[in-house]
Scaffold this motif. Structure first.
Motif, short mmCIF file in Angstrom:
data_model
loop_
_atom_site.label_atom_id
_atom_site.label_comp_id
_atom_site.label_asym_id
_atom_site.label_seq_id
_atom_site.Cartn_x
_atom_site.Cartn_y
_atom_site.Cartn_z
N PRO A 6 0.85 -0.99 -0.16
CA PRO A 6 0.23 0.14 -0.64
C PRO A 6 1.18 1.05 -0.14
O PRO A 6 1.93 1.05 0.04
CB PRO A 6 -0.51 0.27 1.59
CG PRO A 6 -0.11 -0.79 1.80
CD PRO A 6 0.66 -2.27 1.42
N THR B 63 -1.77 5.34 2.68
CA THR B 63 -2.48 4.63 2.84
C THR B 63 -2.11 4.01 4.93
O THR B 63 -1.94 3.52 5.69
CB THR B 63 -2.68 3.86 2.35
OG1 THR B 63 -3.00 4.50 1.58
CG2 THR B 63 -3.99 3.23 3.04
N THR B 64 -0.91 3.54 4.70
CA THR B 64 0.19 3.05 5.71
C THR B 64 -0.07 3.63 7.00
O THR B 64 -0.45 3.12 8.10
CB THR B 64 1.08 1.82 5.60
OG1 THR B 64 1.05 1.59 4.43
CG2 THR B 64 1.95 1.32 5.97
N SER C 22 -1.42 6.31 7.81
CA SER C 22 -2.52 6.95 8.36
C SER C 22 -3.33 5.84 9.18
O SER C 22 -4.30 6.03 10.31
CB SER C 22 -4.17 7.67 7.28
OG SER C 22 -3.95 6.05 6.37
N THR C 23 -3.23 4.32 8.60
CA THR C 23 -3.98 3.36 8.88
C THR C 23 -3.15 3.38 10.75
O THR C 23 -3.55 2.38 11.38
CB THR C 23 -3.31 1.76 7.97
OG1 THR C 23 -4.49 2.10 7.26
CG2 THR C 23 -4.57 1.00 8.82
N ARG C 24 -1.87 2.97 10.30
CA ARG C 24 -1.15 2.58 11.89
C ARG C 24 -1.36 3.87 12.78
O ARG C 24 -2.01 3.38 14.05
CB ARG C 24 0.33 3.16 11.37
CG ARG C 24 0.87 1.83 10.87
CD ARG C 24 2.74 1.42 10.81
NE ARG C 24 2.55 0.12 10.27
CZ ARG C 24 3.52 0.35 9.23
NH1 ARG C 24 3.41 1.72 8.87
NH2 ARG C 24 3.85 -0.67 8.83
N LEU D 17 -4.01 5.50 13.18
CA LEU D 17 -5.49 5.21 13.73
C LEU D 17 -5.49 4.18 14.32
O LEU D 17 -6.44 3.18 15.56
CB LEU D 17 -6.61 4.92 12.21
CG LEU D 17 -7.91 4.58 12.49
CD1 LEU D 17 -9.09 5.93 13.31
CD2 LEU D 17 -8.70 4.38 11.54
N ALA D 18 -4.88 2.85 14.24
CA ALA D 18 -4.98 1.74 15.10
C ALA D 18 -3.57 2.25 16.17
O ALA D 18 -4.71 1.83 17.65
CB ALA D 18 -4.11 1.05 14.92
N ASP E 293 -6.45 4.08 18.92
CA ASP E 293 -8.04 3.17 19.28
C ASP E 293 -7.06 2.18 20.49
O ASP E 293 -7.58 2.11 21.46
CB ASP E 293 -8.15 2.45 17.86
CG ASP E 293 -8.95 2.78 16.35
OD1 ASP E 293 -9.22 4.06 17.16
OD2 ASP E 293 -9.06 2.75 16.09
N ASP F 108 0.43 9.74 16.55
CA ASP F 108 0.18 10.00 14.68
C ASP F 108 1.87 10.33 14.29
O ASP F 108 1.45 11.23 13.14
CB ASP F 108 -0.36 11.45 14.49
CG ASP F 108 0.17 12.32 15.73
OD1 ASP F 108 0.92 12.81 16.33
OD2 ASP F 108 -0.35 13.25 15.13
N ARG G 164 5.04 9.55 11.70
CA ARG G 164 4.87 8.73 10.53
C ARG G 164 6.85 9.02 10.09
O ARG G 164 7.14 9.41 10.69
CB ARG G 164 4.78 10.11 9.78
CG ARG G 164 4.57 9.49 8.23
CD ARG G 164 4.10 10.30 6.91
NE ARG G 164 4.51 9.79 5.65
CZ ARG G 164 3.65 10.35 4.65
NH1 ARG G 164 3.41 11.35 4.62
NH2 ARG G 164 4.43 9.83 2.50
N ASN H 228 6.77 -3.37 9.42
CA ASN H 228 6.14 -3.42 10.45
C ASN H 228 7.26 -3.62 12.13
O ASN H 228 6.64 -3.22 13.47
CB ASN H 228 5.15 -4.91 10.49
CG ASN H 228 4.18 -4.50 9.62
OD1 ASN H 228 4.19 -3.22 9.42
ND2 ASN H 228 4.45 -4.86 8.90
#
Length: 432
Positions: free
Chosen positions: A62, A66-67, A69-71, A73-74, A77, A301, A303, A330
């Motif tokens: 990806p 995208t990567t 923003s996904t990380r 958000l995770a 949460d 947040d 990057r 990862n």
């Protein structure tokens, strides 16, 4: 005539040739069914292997946006569901403890207690109306420090030795051979800090002095910091050294951006334990003091953009496998999240900033050199005096904490073992 037809029919039915040898149509049907099943099985295996190679190994990763923003958000949460019971000041000093410490001396005059609102008012800082600062002066100091670090690393190749020892430590898996460092690049650019703002933080451990002050600043680094290694994957089943697969890997940090949080944690004294009547031989322990430390962490947040180059195989080599790049990325993100991403912080003990004779640098004054000694002799005298002070401090620390004599010191990037009877290096001296 009917009897003759029945006899001939019975002869045909009981004929051995008809029972042992099937007809040509039935024999062709069986051979065709086996061929079709064999071909169908082979085609299915080839299709499965091709799909695995295409989608699992050579699948397109990806996009970095995208990567990231996904990380992010995770992480939000995970931090929202996790109960923020973590506290930097786990045991703030109580008012009675402070009163006992303040009343221990009647000679030293103690000023009024400085709370967070008083500190902000005396420094004319309004957390609600103050504009963010650019931190240009801080960027210059950080750039000079990093430049000196890079110069020291290139002089004696200490970073190469340190990385080789770390990668080949006892924590290395058994299926990997010795890891060799093939490429090291410390970059050429410097991080840029900006948009600094100070605000109080209530982390659930607010003491009598009010909330803890915290500085938050944006950090951005666009550079190419690379570490390349090569090793061999060894297959030890069903017998040792069944197969060996060479692997070469180069990981580069292309960009890092995020928000850095910095706060100071003041020193705290813990009272001595009460006297144990059951064991009167046990001596009374002195007060244990926690030194002043600097705590820093990154907001969730952040990057981190990484470039991974891989080469697998000896003769027929596979280059830049996307799945290996995703696994390395990862793993690196997980390593950072477990150490310095909120709510976890890193604490660094700060040295004493009180002016001391052994930390003084510069030409000697007339009072220190009334006889006009040569600078080398004066430096030698200062070095001997500093050595005696350090030895005296170490002796007191060993008596106070029960440390064993002869413990080595490992400071910063240079790991130097000092031989007995050798020369002494002044603390804080610039490298030769």
């Amino acid at each position: 005539m009917g009897k003759a037809w029945s006899a001939s029919t019975a002869a045909i039915l009981v004929s051995p040739s008809n029972n042992l040898h099937p007809g040509p149509c039935l024999q062709g049907y069986h051979s065709l069914s086996f061929t079709e099943g064999f071909l169908l099985g082979q085609i299915s295996v080839v299709l499965l292997i091709g799909a695995f190679i295409k989608f699992f190994i050579f699948g397109d990763p990806p996009s970095p946006e995208t990567t990231a923003s996904t990380r992010a958000l995770a992480r939000r949460d995970r931090n929202a569901t996790r109960k923020r019971s973590f506290s930097i000041n786990s045991s703030p000093p109580s008012a009675s403890r402070l009163d006992v410490r303040l009343s221990s001396s009647n000679i030293l005059r103690h000023p009024p207690r400085l709370t967070t609102p008083i500190i902000l008012s005396k420094t004319y800082y309004n957390v609600n109306a103050h504009q963010p600062e650019s931190l240009d002066w801080f960027n210059v100091l950080i750039a000079q420090t990093i430049a000196q670090f890079r110069t020291d690393a290139h002089q004696d190749e200490a970073i190469l030795t340190s990385l080789t020892n770390v990668l080949n430590s006892s924590q290395k898996p058994d299926f990997l051979s010795s890891i060799k460092v093939t490429e090291i690049s410390l970059g050429e650019d410097f991080p840029i800090f900006s948009n600094c703002r100070v605000h109080p933080v209530d982390d659930g451990s607010t003491g009598p002095d009010g909330a803890r002050l915290q500085a938050r600043m944006d950090v951005d680094l666009s550079d190419l910091i690379t570490l390349g290694v090569e090793t061999k994957i060894i297959l030890n089943w069903p017998k040792p050294l069944t197969a060996i697969l060479p692997v070469a890997l180069a990981v580069s940090i292309v960009r890092f951006s995020g928000t850095l949080s910095i706060s100071f944690l003041p020193s705290a004294s813990h009272p001595a334990p009460s006297f144990n009547a059951a064991n009167p031989i046990l001596p009374q322990q002195p007060l244990s003091t926690t030194p002043t430390s600097l705590a820093f962490s990154f907001l969730p947040d952040y990057r981190l953009d990484i470039s991974v180059r891989s080469l697998v195989g000896s003769r027929s080599r596979l280059q830049d496998i996307p799945k290996i790049a995703q696994m390395v990325e990862n793993r690196l993100h997980a390593w950072i999240d477990e150490r310095c991403v909120e709510p976890r912080v890193q604490q660094v003990a700060l040295p004493s900033l009180w002016p001391r004779k052994k930390n003084t640098r510069g030409p000697p004054s007339e009072e220190e050199d009334p006889l006009g000694l040569r600078p080398t002799e004066t430096a030698r005298d200062v070095r001997e005096e500093a050595r005696r002070e350090v030895e005296e401090e170490r002796r007191r620390d060993r008596e106070h904490h029960g440390w064993e004599a002869g413990s080595g010191l490992a400071e910063g990037l240079r790991w130097r073992s000092r031989a007995e009877g050798g020369g002494y290096e002044m603390p804080g001296a610039m490298p030769m």
